[in-house]
Design an enzyme around this catalytic site. Structure first.
Site, PDB file in Angstrom:
ATOM      1  N   THR A  46       0.828  -1.205   0.000  1.00  0.00           N
ATOM      2  CA  THR A  46       0.000   0.000   0.000  1.00  0.00           C
ATOM      3  C   THR A  46       0.862   1.254   0.000  1.00  0.00           C
ATOM      4  OG1 THR A  46      -1.717  -1.163   1.240  1.00  0.00           O
ATOM      5  CG2 THR A  46      -1.793   1.236   1.259  1.00  0.00           C
ATOM      6  N   TYR A 109     -13.156  -4.862  -2.838  1.00  0.00           N
ATOM      7  CA  TYR A 109     -14.324  -4.516  -3.656  1.00  0.00           C
ATOM      8  C   TYR A 109     -15.282  -5.670  -3.873  1.00  0.00           C
ATOM      9  CZ  TYR A 109     -17.272  -2.375  -7.236  1.00  0.00           C
ATOM     10  OH  TYR A 109     -18.350  -1.898  -7.933  1.00  0.00           O
ATOM     11  N   TYR A 135      -2.780 -10.262   4.247  1.00  0.00           N
ATOM     12  CA  TYR A 135      -2.787  -8.838   4.582  1.00  0.00           C
ATOM     13  C   TYR A 135      -4.236  -8.417   4.762  1.00  0.00           C
ATOM     14  CZ  TYR A 135      -1.850  -3.774   3.992  1.00  0.00           C
ATOM     15  OH  TYR A 135      -1.761  -2.407   4.146  1.00  0.00           O
ATOM     16  N   ARG A 140      -9.383  -0.169   4.170  1.00  0.00           N
ATOM     17  CA  ARG A 140      -9.065   0.126   2.781  1.00  0.00           C
ATOM     18  C   ARG A 140      -9.743  -0.825   1.812  1.00  0.00           C
ATOM     19  NH1 ARG A 140      -3.887   3.597   2.640  1.00  0.00           N
ATOM     20  NH2 ARG A 140      -4.407   3.697   0.438  1.00  0.00           N
ATOM     21  N   LYS A 163      -0.153  -9.925   8.065  1.00  0.00           N
ATOM     22  CA  LYS A 163      -0.031  -8.524   8.425  1.00  0.00           C
ATOM     23  C   LYS A 163      -1.428  -8.076   8.809  1.00  0.00           C
ATOM     24  CE  LYS A 163       0.987  -3.866   6.751  1.00  0.00           C
ATOM     25  NZ  LYS A 163       1.357  -3.003   5.595  1.00  0.00           N
ATOM     26  N   ILE A 205       5.246  -4.682  10.013  1.00  0.00           N
ATOM     27  CA  ILE A 205       5.476  -4.187   8.650  1.00  0.00           C
ATOM     28  C   ILE A 205       5.081  -2.724   8.696  1.00  0.00           C
ATOM     29  CG2 ILE A 205       4.845  -4.371   6.223  1.00  0.00           C
ATOM     30  CD1 ILE A 205       4.427  -7.371   6.687  1.00  0.00           C
TER      31      ILE A 205
END
Length: 293
Positions: A46, A109, A135, A140, A163, A205
């Site tokens: 990201t 999405y 992740y 987001r 993560k 991270i």
């Protein structure tokens, strides 16, 4: 198959004024991170503006980081996608250019069901031989990897960690109860590193490591070495700077921070752009207070 222990930087992708990738600055950042004691590098996550890179750039950035790192620290390529076939393609290419592991974000999405989510990750995992980190960043992607999902996904042999960036410590504790020492738990939030480590976490991270790699790595290793008070003080000292780094959407402020240190140009790919003046002023003040400007 744990990829690393300690602090990894979610590296920015520096760009020229025309928006093209600045590979020279990228190589310089990799060298600085390694010399500063970082334990691993994530390319095209990201923070690396991966969502705005075309595939050829995406793989070229991973390859450039791999070549510059030259085996001194593990390089983890961000290869997640909301299109499973695209994720497979990026993962195969990252493996081809020498990545040591992959970071695969949830398929944003689409809002997949748990069974199709497992099938998505299984398809990507079976396409490569590399270890994979899940992740989860609900804010987001619109998709949260809860404890039940992680319990299913960790059965896939080369999925070796997560993560976790939900911000929900209770969820982290629930996940920690269901995994063993062979499954790595990394904080995806710079202000929650020590809580992660306290329940058996492996490291972080990190975004702040783009501008404070030495301090972040030292903090994690201080905790892992039993220097709890030192680690606590370092975590608390970072909090005002972390707040400044997330005053706008990541990686807008942190890339500005790297630019303030003269390590890249202040250039982004649309739809991202430079931070507001107030954000930049606050960031500069906190960097000075922290002693890195």
């Amino acid at each position: 198959m744990t990829i690393f222990e300690g602090a990894a930087v979610a590296l920015i992708t520096p760009m020229h004024e025309d928006g093209s990738v600045d590979y020279k600055s990228l190589e310089n950042l990799v060298e600085w991170q390694i010399q500063s004691g970082i334990d691993a590098i994530v390319a095209c996550g990201t923070t690396g503006e991966a969502s705005t890179l075309i595939d050829e750039e995406h793989i070229a950035v991973i390859e450039a980081v791999v070549k510059k790192a030259a085996g001194r620290v593990p390089v983890i390529g961000g290869t997640g996608s909301n299109n499973t076939q695209h994720g497979i393609h990026l993962s195969k290419e990252a493996q081809r250019v020498g990545a040591d592991g992959l970071l695969v974000v949830t398929p944003y999405y689409n809002k997949a069901t748990k069974s199709s989510l497992v099938a998505h990750y299984k398809a990507i995992a079976e396409s490569v031989e590399l270890p994979i980190l899940l992740y989860s960043v609900h804010a987001r992607t619109g998709m949260n990897l809860d404890v039940e999902a992680v319990k299913e996904l960790k059965k896939i042999p080369n999925i070796v960690g997560i993560k976790e960036a939900s911000g929900d410590i209770s969820q982290v504790v629930s996940i920690a109860r269901e995994v063993d020492e062979d499954f790595a738990l990394y904080s995806g939030n710079d202000d929650q590193v020590l809580p992660f480590l306290s329940v058996g976490g492996t490291g972080v991270i990190s975004t702040i490591s783009n501008i404070a790699p030495t301090q972040t790595s030292e903090m994690v290793h201080a905790y892992l070495n039993g220097e709890l008070n030192k680690a606590k003080e370092m975590q608390l000292a970072q909090k005002p700077l972390i707040d400044a780094l997330f005053a706008e959407v990541n990686p807008v402020p942190v890339k500005a921070g790297v630019a303030l240190m003269d390590n890249c140009q202040l250039t982004y790919r649309l739809p991202l752009g430079p931070p507001e003046t107030a954000t930049l002023t606050s960031l500069k003040q906190e960097m000075e207070a922290y002693g890195i400007l």
